[in-house]
Structure formats: structure tokens, C-alpha cells
Write an enzyme that holds these catalytic residues in place. Structure first.
Site, PDB file in Angstrom:
ATOM      1  CD  GLU A 197      -3.295  -0.815   2.028  1.00 18.37           C
ATOM      2  OE1 GLU A 197      -3.107  -0.136   3.044  1.00 18.37           O
ATOM      3  OE2 GLU A 197      -4.413  -1.482   1.798  1.00 18.37           O
ATOM      4  CD  GLU A 219      -3.934  -6.023   3.419  1.00 17.36           C
ATOM      5  OE1 GLU A 219      -4.921  -5.230   3.455  1.00 17.36           O
ATOM      6  OE2 GLU A 219      -2.774  -5.549   3.635  1.00 17.36           O
TER       7      GLU A 219
END
Length: 471
Positions: free
Chosen positions: A165, A368
Site C-alpha cells: 500500500e 487483501e
């Protein structure tokens, strides 16, 4: 697009789930581990410290055995930089090397493929004090860390992820506890994107090094990608959506795949005197990365409308407030929300997969995807989480539709394999298939319990995604 019949999941599809070191391991200063930026930060009020977490450091064998019981084909986990390099550079910690050797070997013993995230929000505190990603030397720090990992684990780890991220580190770094601004910084946007630039160069060099040192391995990025919708059919709102998609999504994937800055983002940075400085060799390094696949985290889409210039920015991973002059974020009335306020958009998952594959034509692994909720352990040791099963059912259905659309999917690793400490909402926000018996501040027994979703996901994996029915 309607399909008369659906294509199956690939025979070698990697079903599994994810965790990260600083959120699940605990033992944050044990066996020679140095502190990371997460260990020294002030945690959000009402949330626990990160010294114990789910105590996976001491219970990894039990946890991996439970994953094997579910039928995992892959386990995505991260390596704590400061566990193997306590000061970030220099002396290697043999106990840290040994721990991840044991985790990797335990996975392989159960025929679980280790998918290793190299950096997941945990810069060593010693390097954080030297400026973290604001320091141009951070590129070399990360490359040295990568070299140590490749040397020690590359004989068994064949799949690598670079930076988890990175777009969230850039857009909402203060929420994650990672953004370090130099003293006297006056142009925060420029400084933020300079740090981002160093990460992009570090990622590209790490991918090139992986291909050089481990010619049989595969490596890719792992940003948080969420397609952004225009709020209406007004052309201005479409411009706003294009702007936000560029800033939130395409900057990171364009750079990973093509080694070039997205033109809309560069224009935005020029407008704000925030273009990063290129150091010698950066341009060539960025072009050298060449990922083998794209990993990305998906939770929900976003919706925006024309900016009026007054947006404050900020928010969290899924609740952006927009960017001044670029886009104003708005709530989507067509979507339900989780208990923690994140919108739920399974169809948006298919939308996002289609768009990413159309732009980059690389295999995709979802690193995810999941539902954070308040789970309750019953007196007889059960956790009934039909809400999580429903969430995953709908997303897996849309993933199969995307496969039928022609999207090349490698694997699916929901967040998370086991309950862990959420980034800024603590232990109470649970994601796992496996319940950990502890509260925010009461460690209780730390025993593991199989949730209903554990048994449901076991059935999904055994059928290679064919059986998504309720328990």
C-alpha cells in the site's frame, strides 16, 4: 456483460490469506529485534500497543497448521525489517533470520507457498530517525534489506511483493503512523511525493535485483487499488474521477509496470510546485523494474464529484475526503457499509479487476480483501460470522466473473488469516478466519478458535471456488 457460462478458477489458483509482521507477530523487541516506527509511535487512543498482537511469533506452527487445515495453497506474510536488521542496515540478527527460515519451512512442510511482502509499514526506528523515506539513502537501505532477504530465503521463496500500500503511505501516512516530515518542512505535498519517489525507485531496483539474484522467482507491487466512480453523468464529474484514479491508483501501477509518472499526477504536482527531484540514475532505475504480476489490496470503490477547491484531504485507506482542485469525495448511496464505515462494493471488485488487467495485462493476485467486524466468541468456543461469509461470497463471485471476462488471476489472499491488530482501530476490528482470544487490553488466553468462516473457506478452497454456498 452477461455470460452464458462461467469459466472455472485456474487449476493452480493460489487460495490463501494474508497478515503483516507488525500486526500479528508481537515479540516486538524479542530475540534481538530492533524497534520499528510502529513500535515507537503513539498508538491511537483506545487501541492496544503492538508488543503482543496475536503472538504469532511464538505460535506460528499452530497458526500455519490451522491454515493447512483450511487447505491454504499460499500464505502471504511480511518480513519485519528490524527483526533481521535491528538498526535497518549493518549487522544481521541471526535470530531474526532463523525465525523467518522457520516460518517459510513450516509453510513448505504443509505444501503452502510463501508469498513474502518485503515492506509492510514498519521502517526500522533507527532509519526513521535518519529521515526514513525522506532520506535519498533510503533507496540503498531498502536494496540492502532486499539483498539480505533474497540471499537467505530466495532458495525457497518464489513469490515476492515489494511495498504494501505505497499509495496509502503517501495519501494517508499520518493515519498509518508512517509519514515523517523533516523539521522546517514548508511544502508538505512536495516532501510527501519526494518520499514517494524514493519508494518508487527502491521498488524498481528491488524488482531488478530479484530478477538478477533469483531468476526463477516472481515479484510485483502491492498497492491498495480501488476504482473511483464519477458521482453523476456530468462530464466534470468524469474528469474528477479520472483525476482521483490517477492520484490514487494509476500513478503506482504505471510506475511499477512502465517506469513512468502518470501524466495527470505530474501535472497536479507541477501545479503545486511539488514535483519530486530525480537523482542520478533514477530515470534508468525506474525503467528497470518489470514486475511479473500485479498484487493489490481491494476493499471498496470510491465516488467523487467536481472539486470546488475547499477539500481538506486526508481520511483513511477507504474514506478519502478528496483533493483540493482535483476531486471531492462523496458517499455512494447505492452501497452498504461495514460497522466501521467502509463501503461494500463486490461489483466494484470486478470493475477494478477488469480495469487493472485492461491497462497492464499482467497476472493479478489479490493480496487483501476482507471485512472488519466486531466478532463474538460464544461460551462454547464458536464464532458465528455470517456477515464475513456473505462479504467473501459476493467478492469471489465477482472475481469469477472477472476471470470469465478474460482477467488472468493468480490467487486470492483475503485479509486476514488470523485476527490481528488493525492499522488504526486496534484488536476490536477483527478480520480473521481464526479468532484470537484477547481483547484490546486484556490478553486473556490468546487461544485460537475456528470461526464459521474458517469452515466455509475450507469448503471453497476444496472445491476450487465452485462451492460458495452457505454452511
Amino acid at each position: 456483460m452477461f455470460h452464458k457460462s462461467l469459466k472455472p478458477f485456474p487449476k493452480d489458483f493460489l487460495w490463501g490469506a494474508s497478515t503483516s509482521a507488525y500486526q500479528v507477530e508481537g515479540a516486538n523487541l524479542e530475540d534481538g529485534k530492533g524497534p520499528s516506527c510502529q513500535d515507537v509511535k503513539k498508538v491511537p487512543e483506545g487501541t492496544s500497543e503492538l508488543d503482543v498482537c496475536a503472538d504469532q511469533y511464538h505460535r506460528y506452527k499452530e497458526d500455519i497448521a490451522l491454515m493447512a487445515e483450511m487447505g491454504f495453497k499460499v500464505y502471504r506474510f511480511s518480513i519485519s525489517w528490524s527483526r533481521i536488521l535491528p538498526k535497518g542496515t549493518g549487522e544481521v540478527n541471526p535470530k531474526g533470520i532463523e525465525y523467518y527460515n522457520n516460518v517459510i519451512d513450516e509453510c513448505l512442510k504443509h505444501d503452502i507457498v510463501p508469498l513474502v511482502t518485503m515492506f509492510h509499514f514498519d521502517m526500522p526506528a533507527a532509519l526513521d530517525e535518519r529521515g526514513s523515506w525522506s532520506n535519498p539513502e533510503s533507496v540503498d537501505w531498502f536494496l540492502n534489506f532486499a539483498k539480505v532477504m533474497f540471499e537467505n530465503y530466495g532458495d525457497r521463496v518464489k513469490y515476492w511483493l515489494t511495498i504494501n500500500e505505497q499509495n496509502m503511505l503517501t495519501l494517508v501516512g499520518p493515519v498509518i503512523g508512517t509519514l515523517r516530515l523533516p523539521e522546517g518542512c514548508t511544502n508538505v505535498l512536495k516532501e510527501t511525493y519526494q518520499q514517494n519517489h524514493h519508494m518508487l525507485v527502491a521498488q524498481a531496483k528491488a524488482m531488478a535485483l530479484c530478477h538478477k539474484m533469483l531468476p526463477g522467482a516472481k515479484i510485483g507491487p502491492a498497492p491498495n487499488i480501488a476504482l473511483i466512480y464519477p458521482n453523476s453523468n456530468k462530464p466534470e464529474d468524469t474528469i474528477a474521477a479520472q483525476n482521483m484514479n490517477a492520484v490514487r491508483n494509476w500513478l503506482y501501477l504505471d510506475m511499477a509496470v512502465y517506469g513512468k509518472y502518470n501524466n495527470l499526477v505530474w501535472s497536479y504536482l507541477e501545479e503545486h510546485d511539488a514535483c519530486p527531484e530525480f537523482h542520478e540514475g533514477d530515470e534508468e532505475a525506474l525503467l528497470s523494474g518489470h514486475p511479473d504480476f500485479i498484487g493489490f489490496n481491494y476493499y471498496s470503490t470510491g465516488t467523487v464529484e467536481l472539486s470546488d477547491g475547499t477539500e481538506e484531504g486526508g481520511g483513511d485507506q477507504q474514506n478519502s475526503r478528496g483533493l483540493p482542485g482535483m476531486a471531492r469525495n462523496v458517499k455512494n448511496p447505492n452501497l452498504m457499509k461495514t460497522e466501521f464505515g467502509w463501503e461494500i462494493d463486490p461489483i466494484g471488485f470486478r470493475n477494478t479487476l477488469r480495469e487493472v488487467y485492461s491497462r497492464y495485462r499482467l497476472p493479478i493476485v489479490i493480496t487483501e480483501n476482507g471485512l472488519g467486524a466486531y466478532d463474538t466468541l460464544t461460551e462454547d468456543g464458536k464464532v458465528h460470522d455470517p456477515y464475513r461469509i456473505k462479504y467473501l461470497q459476493e467478492h469471489i463471485k465477482q472475481m469469477r466473473l472477472a476471470i470469465t471476462d478474460g482477467v488472468e488471476m493468480m490467487g486470492y489472499c483475503p485479509w486476514s488469516a488470523i485476527d490481528l491488530i488493525s492499522t488504526h482501530e486496534g484488536m476490536k476490528k477483527r478480520y480473521g478466519f481464526i479468532y484470537v482470544d484477547r481483547d484490546e487490553f486484556d490478553l486473556k488466553t490468546l487461544n485460537r478458535y475456528r470461526k464459521d468462516s474458517f469452515f466455509w473457506y475450507k469448503k471453497v478452497i476444496a472445491s476450487n471456488g465452485e462451492d460458495l454456498s452457505d454452511l
